[in-house]
Write a protein that holds these residues in place. Structure first.
Motif, PDB file in Angstrom:
ATOM      1  N   ASP A   1       0.830  -1.199   0.000  1.00  0.00           N
ATOM      2  CA  ASP A   1       0.000   0.000   0.000  1.00  0.00           C
ATOM      3  C   ASP A   1       0.867   1.253   0.000  1.00  0.00           C
ATOM      4  O   ASP A   1       1.942   1.268   0.616  1.00  0.00           O
ATOM      5  N   VAL A   2       0.395   2.293  -0.693  1.00  0.00           N
ATOM      6  CA  VAL A   2       1.125   3.557  -0.777  1.00  0.00           C
ATOM      7  C   VAL A   2       0.220   4.697  -0.316  1.00  0.00           C
ATOM      8  O   VAL A   2      -0.918   4.824  -0.774  1.00  0.00           O
ATOM      9  N   ASP A   3       0.744   5.525   0.589  1.00  0.00           N
ATOM     10  CA  ASP A   3       0.051   6.716   1.076  1.00  0.00           C
ATOM     11  C   ASP A   3       1.031   7.874   0.935  1.00  0.00           C
ATOM     12  O   ASP A   3       2.043   7.920   1.628  1.00  0.00           O
ATOM     13  N   ALA A   4       0.754   8.797  -0.003  1.00  0.00           N
ATOM     14  CA  ALA A   4       1.681   9.885  -0.321  1.00  0.00           C
ATOM     15  C   ALA A   4       0.967  11.224  -0.221  1.00  0.00           C
ATOM     16  O   ALA A   4      -0.137  11.393  -0.746  1.00  0.00           O
ATOM     17  N   ASN A   5       1.624  12.205   0.429  1.00  0.00           N
ATOM     18  CA  ASN A   5       1.011  13.512   0.641  1.00  0.00           C
ATOM     19  C   ASN A   5       2.082  14.593   0.556  1.00  0.00           C
ATOM     20  O   ASN A   5       3.109  14.501   1.226  1.00  0.00           O
ATOM     21  N   THR A   6       1.828  15.622  -0.265  1.00  0.00           N
ATOM     22  CA  THR A   6       2.712  16.779  -0.333  1.00  0.00           C
ATOM     23  C   THR A   6       1.883  18.058  -0.354  1.00  0.00           C
ATOM     24  O   THR A   6       0.770  18.071  -0.871  1.00  0.00           O
ATOM     25  N   SER A   7       2.458  19.107   0.204  1.00  0.00           N
ATOM     26  CA  SER A   7       1.780  20.405   0.189  1.00  0.00           C
ATOM     27  C   SER A   7       2.140  21.220  -1.035  1.00  0.00           C
ATOM     28  O   SER A   7       1.466  22.196  -1.337  1.00  0.00           O
TER      29      SER A   7
ATOM     30  N   ARG B 293      -3.083  -0.813  -2.291  1.00  0.00           N
ATOM     31  CA  ARG B 293      -3.986   0.331  -2.114  1.00  0.00           C
ATOM     32  C   ARG B 293      -3.196   1.609  -2.404  1.00  0.00           C
ATOM     33  O   ARG B 293      -2.030   1.720  -2.021  1.00  0.00           O
ATOM     34  N   ILE B 294      -3.849   2.581  -3.052  1.00  0.00           N
ATOM     35  CA  ILE B 294      -3.166   3.808  -3.465  1.00  0.00           C
ATOM     36  C   ILE B 294      -3.889   5.028  -2.897  1.00  0.00           C
ATOM     37  O   ILE B 294      -5.099   5.169  -3.062  1.00  0.00           O
ATOM     38  N   LYS B 295      -3.104   5.900  -2.253  1.00  0.00           N
ATOM     39  CA  LYS B 295      -3.638   7.182  -1.785  1.00  0.00           C
ATOM     40  C   LYS B 295      -2.597   8.252  -2.116  1.00  0.00           C
ATOM     41  O   LYS B 295      -1.470   8.194  -1.635  1.00  0.00           O
ATOM     42  N   GLY B 296      -2.976   9.224  -2.952  1.00  0.00           N
ATOM     43  CA  GLY B 296      -2.071  10.303  -3.321  1.00  0.00           C
ATOM     44  C   GLY B 296      -2.765  11.645  -3.215  1.00  0.00           C
ATOM     45  O   GLY B 296      -3.878  11.820  -3.720  1.00  0.00           O
ATOM     46  N   HIS B 297      -2.126  12.602  -2.535  1.00  0.00           N
ATOM     47  CA  HIS B 297      -2.710  13.926  -2.356  1.00  0.00           C
ATOM     48  C   HIS B 297      -1.635  15.008  -2.491  1.00  0.00           C
ATOM     49  O   HIS B 297      -0.521  14.851  -1.996  1.00  0.00           O
ATOM     50  N   THR B 298      -2.003  16.095  -3.164  1.00  0.00           N
ATOM     51  CA  THR B 298      -1.163  17.287  -3.210  1.00  0.00           C
ATOM     52  C   THR B 298      -2.044  18.519  -3.153  1.00  0.00           C
ATOM     53  O   THR B 298      -3.172  18.499  -3.632  1.00  0.00           O
ATOM     54  N   SER B 299      -1.504  19.573  -2.563  1.00  0.00           N
ATOM     55  CA  SER B 299      -2.228  20.843  -2.541  1.00  0.00           C
ATOM     56  C   SER B 299      -1.855  21.717  -3.722  1.00  0.00           C
ATOM     57  O   SER B 299      -2.546  22.694  -3.996  1.00  0.00           O
TER      58      SER B 299
END
Length: 174
Positions: free
Chosen positions: A63-69, A81-87
């Motif tokens: 599973d990958v959980d990635a977050n950057t601002s 499972r894939i979760k990617g978020h950027t602002s």
């Protein structure tokens, strides 16, 4: 630069600078306050966070959980499972194997999902400033403005794509 045994759980925290991890087996938890993060050829769950840089994660079995601002997020060849978020950037996720759940969100860019043609899932996409397109057959249950809801190949685990300032595309993997 730090060398660890191939089978090793990795945790890295830094206040400023890039983080790279390659070729390990074991969970990885990587955090930087001011740089990019790159992870490649890892077997195990991967959690990455950065406050100011892009994220590139490729060829992961877990599973990958990635977050950057502030940067783009590229999660490629993921078997999990894939979760990617950027602002502030685009998000591109590509799945190999079965869908175990996908969430791709951005406040300021496009979202691109590359999925095997046989992927099953309940799909929901929302955009405030772009179009929504899919190469995969989608049975729509709701379409209103920049919101689309439906099922891919009969439905399954949730696939979510959201953006405030770009388009959403679902591409069939070659």
């Amino acid at each position: 630069e730090v060398t660890v045994p191939r089978r090793y759980a990795t945790r890295v925290d830094t206040g400023g600078g890039n983080v790279e991890l390659t070729g390990t087996t074991g969970s990885a938890n990587l955090h930087t306050s001011g740089g990019s993060i790159a992870v490649k050829n890892v077997t195990g769950d991967v959690l990455v966070r950065t406050s100011g840089g892009g994220i590139h994660v490729e060829t992961i079995r877990g599973d990958v959980d990635a977050n950057t601002s502030g940067g783009s997020v590229r999660l490629l060849s993921i078997d999990g499972r894939i979760k990617g978020h950027t602002s502030g950037g685009s998000v591109h996720c590509s799945l190999v194997g079965a869908n175990r759940g996908i969430s791709a969100t951005t406040s300021g860019g496009s979202v691109r999902l590359t999925l095997p043609k046989a992927t099953t899932g309940n799909f929901e996409a929302t955009t405030s400033g772009g179009s929504i397109s899919s190469d995969l057959a989608l049975t729509m249950s709701e379409r209103q403005g920049g919101h689309l809801k439906g099922a891919l190949n009969g439905g399954g685990p949730q696939i979510e794509a959201r953006t405030s300032g770009g388009s959403i595309s679902v591409d069939a993997a070659d």
